[in-house]
Design an enzyme around this catalytic site. Structure first.
Site, PDB file in Angstrom:
ATOM      1  N   LYS A  76      33.457  15.887  46.452  1.00 28.74           N
ATOM      2  CA  LYS A  76      34.677  15.414  45.770  1.00 28.74           C
ATOM      3  C   LYS A  76      34.707  13.895  45.553  1.00 28.74           C
ATOM      4  O   LYS A  76      35.152  13.429  44.514  1.00 28.74           O
ATOM      5  CB  LYS A  76      35.926  15.883  46.515  1.00 28.74           C
ATOM      6  CG  LYS A  76      36.163  17.382  46.335  1.00 28.74           C
ATOM      7  CD  LYS A  76      37.511  17.811  46.868  1.00 28.74           C
ATOM      8  CE  LYS A  76      37.711  19.296  46.625  1.00 28.74           C
ATOM      9  NZ  LYS A  76      38.995  19.795  47.086  1.00 28.74           N
ATOM     10  N   ASP A 113      44.671  20.039  42.572  1.00 22.34           N
ATOM     11  CA  ASP A 113      45.219  20.514  43.857  1.00 22.34           C
ATOM     12  C   ASP A 113      46.735  20.304  43.929  1.00 22.34           C
ATOM     13  O   ASP A 113      47.462  21.119  44.489  1.00 22.34           O
ATOM     14  CB  ASP A 113      44.559  19.784  45.032  1.00 22.34           C
ATOM     15  CG  ASP A 113      43.213  20.399  45.389  1.00 22.34           C
ATOM     16  OD1 ASP A 113      42.974  21.564  45.018  1.00 22.34           O
ATOM     17  OD2 ASP A 113      42.398  19.701  46.027  1.00 22.34           O
TER      18      ASP A 113
HETATM   19  P1  NAP Z   1      39.514  17.701  55.757  1.00 21.10           P
HETATM   20  O1  NAP Z   1      39.598  16.595  54.787  1.00 21.10           O
HETATM   21  O2  NAP Z   1      38.251  17.908  56.529  1.00 21.10           O
HETATM   22  O3  NAP Z   1      40.726  17.498  56.822  1.00 21.10           O
HETATM   23  C1  NAP Z   1      40.810  18.312  57.960  1.00 21.10           C
HETATM   24  C2  NAP Z   1      42.139  18.092  58.672  1.00 21.10           C
HETATM   25  O4  NAP Z   1      42.173  18.978  59.807  1.00 21.10           O
HETATM   26  C3  NAP Z   1      42.309  16.682  59.233  1.00 21.10           C
HETATM   27  O5  NAP Z   1      43.674  16.361  59.247  1.00 21.10           O
HETATM   28  C4  NAP Z   1      41.782  16.835  60.654  1.00 21.10           C
HETATM   29  O6  NAP Z   1      42.292  15.885  61.564  1.00 21.10           O
HETATM   30  C5  NAP Z   1      42.312  18.203  61.004  1.00 21.10           C
HETATM   31  N1  NAP Z   1      41.523  18.834  62.075  1.00 21.10           N
HETATM   32  C6  NAP Z   1      40.310  19.413  61.955  1.00 21.10           C
HETATM   33  N2  NAP Z   1      39.908  19.877  63.162  1.00 21.10           N
HETATM   34  C7  NAP Z   1      40.871  19.563  64.044  1.00 21.10           C
HETATM   35  C8  NAP Z   1      41.037  19.764  65.442  1.00 21.10           C
HETATM   36  N3  NAP Z   1      40.111  20.384  66.181  1.00 21.10           N
HETATM   37  N4  NAP Z   1      42.180  19.340  66.028  1.00 21.10           N
HETATM   38  C9  NAP Z   1      43.139  18.710  65.289  1.00 21.10           C
HETATM   39  N5  NAP Z   1      43.046  18.485  63.958  1.00 21.10           N
HETATM   40  C10 NAP Z   1      41.923  18.901  63.350  1.00 21.10           C
HETATM   41  O7  NAP Z   1      39.827  19.109  55.087  1.00 21.10           O
HETATM   42  P2  NAP Z   1      40.723  19.402  53.771  1.00 21.10           P
HETATM   43  O8  NAP Z   1      39.872  19.380  52.574  1.00 21.10           O
HETATM   44  O9  NAP Z   1      41.928  18.521  53.833  1.00 21.10           O
HETATM   45  O10 NAP Z   1      41.119  20.939  54.021  1.00 21.10           O
HETATM   46  C11 NAP Z   1      42.007  21.309  55.076  1.00 21.10           C
HETATM   47  C12 NAP Z   1      42.243  22.817  55.030  1.00 21.10           C
HETATM   48  O11 NAP Z   1      42.897  23.167  53.822  1.00 21.10           O
HETATM   49  C13 NAP Z   1      40.944  23.652  55.052  1.00 21.10           C
HETATM   50  O12 NAP Z   1      41.155  24.781  55.861  1.00 21.10           O
HETATM   51  C14 NAP Z   1      40.751  24.065  53.619  1.00 21.10           C
HETATM   52  O13 NAP Z   1      40.072  25.310  53.492  1.00 21.10           O
HETATM   53  C15 NAP Z   1      42.204  24.207  53.160  1.00 21.10           C
HETATM   54  N6  NAP Z   1      42.374  24.020  51.719  1.00 21.10           N
HETATM   55  C16 NAP Z   1      42.962  25.011  51.033  1.00 21.10           C
HETATM   56  C17 NAP Z   1      43.175  24.866  49.685  1.00 21.10           C
HETATM   57  C18 NAP Z   1      43.841  25.976  48.926  1.00 21.10           C
HETATM   58  O14 NAP Z   1      43.683  26.031  47.702  1.00 21.10           O
HETATM   59  N7  NAP Z   1      44.596  26.832  49.602  1.00 21.10           N
HETATM   60  C19 NAP Z   1      42.792  23.685  49.009  1.00 21.10           C
HETATM   61  C20 NAP Z   1      42.174  22.678  49.753  1.00 21.10           C
HETATM   62  C21 NAP Z   1      41.973  22.855  51.121  1.00 21.10           C
HETATM   63  P3  NAP Z   1      41.560  14.439  61.732  1.00 21.10           P
HETATM   64  O15 NAP Z   1      41.985  13.634  60.537  1.00 21.10           O
HETATM   65  O16 NAP Z   1      42.057  13.919  63.000  1.00 21.10           O
HETATM   66  O17 NAP Z   1      40.085  14.721  61.714  1.00 21.10           O
END
Ligand code: NAP
Length: 293
Positions: A76, A113
């Protein structure tokens, strides 16, 4: 007769670039719309290794004539840098998930998004009952940027972002100019739910293969709506807990389906956005079952 076919005469091609990509649901959902609408296009998944985005994008556009593609993990940021032009949402969020080659050949980076998150909630019948005083967002990653932008657009009075790395939440709020936003750690999460109208999980917690999301909703008002960006599983433990205590709950699959619609319209030239309905949901869920089985 000219030697080169005009753009409208050629079969439109598009796809999704990521690594890994074999479990992507995008080919299933775009394929469903193409078939349903009787359009002669093709949408394919292409595995592109980290660090190889620019070469792959150039080749797909220049050699294979693709009209664009979706971009997923880990490309991205590379897609944002690659595109010489951006739509307002991509500029606002600093991220690109959809690349469109326009009629004049410009390669434009877009972000859908924000549209996907908004449309998913706004199409739910419970949405019109939701207040706009306070929203609590769990997470400050890439997807959470679109959520904060949507909360701003809806005019929420207060936005609390709970994140393990609290500095990332502070940066996110500052970059989006959310002056009514507060960043807190997980120890303050339960207290933050008091008086909230909307709770969103934007972390990967609760997703299949990830750690569970461990948060009691006892201090959340019953009138609050709860939504999860995680859609595997569809019914996350957070949504189950919410429904059990009487809160309205909206799953994350609708966001995935809605975010795909603007790209489809741009690549395949439909006059309006393709429909997101129950039949599409069921089709995508059946494909997911097959892919994971
Ligand atoms: P990302 O940029 O990797 O962010 C991950 C987030 O989760 C961060 O806030 C991270 O906290 C937190 N996290 C991960 N592991 C953790 C743990 N063990 N304990 C506490 N916090 C934790 O991912 P993203 O792209 O934002 O995606 C997040 C989720 O949304 C994913 O499951 C993805 O599949 C989903 N999603 C869905 C859609 C949809 O269309 N429905 C679209 C996009 C994403 P830190 O900042 O502290 O690391």
């Amino acid at each position: 007769m000219t030697a080169r076919a005009t753009r409208s005469q050629t079969e439109a091609r598009a796809g999704v670039l990521g690594w890994p990509i074999s479990h992507s649901l995008s080919p299933a959902l775009h394929g469903y719309w193409l078939e349903r609408l009787g359009l002669p296009g093709r949408y394919e998944a292409r595995a592109v290794e980290p660090g190889r985005f620019d070469g792959a994008a150039r080749s797909l556009i220049q050699d294979e004539g693709w009209r664009g593609f979706n971009v997923t993990i880990p490309h991205k940021e590379a897609a944002f840098r690659y595109c010489p032009d951006h739509d307002p949402d991509a500029r606002r969020l600093g991220a690109v998930n959809t690349v469109v080659v326009t009629e004049d050949g410009t390669v434009q980076g877009r972000n859908t998004d924000l549209h996907g998150f908004r449309a998913n909630l706004e199409s739910d019948p419970e949405w019109r009952h939701v207040g706009r005083a306070r929203a609590v967002l769990l997470g400050a990653g890439g997807a959470s940027r679109a959520v904060v932008a949507a909360l701003q657009d809806w005019g929420f009075g207060e936005i609390t972002v709970v994140n393990r790395t609290v500095g990332k939440a502070e940066t996110l709020l500052a970059e989006l100019g959310a002056v009514n936003g507060t960043a807190v750690t997980w120890t303050e999460a339960e207290a933050a739910l008091v008086g909230a109208d909307l709770l969103i999980n934007g972390t990967s917690l609760g997703m299949i293969g990830q750690q569970p999301l461990d948060l009691s909703l006892r201090s959340l008002p019953r009138a609050a709506l709860v939504t999860d960006l995680v859609y595997a599983p569809l019914e996350t433990a957070l949504l189950a807990q919410a429904r059990q205590r009487g809160n309205a709950a909206v799953d994350g699959l609708g966001m995935l389906l809605h975010q795909a619609a603007p790209g489809f319209q741009a690549w395949f030239g439909t006059p309006t956005l393709p429909r997101v309905d129950e039949a599409l949901r069921n089709h995508v869920l059946a494909v997911r079952e097959r892919l994971s089985g």
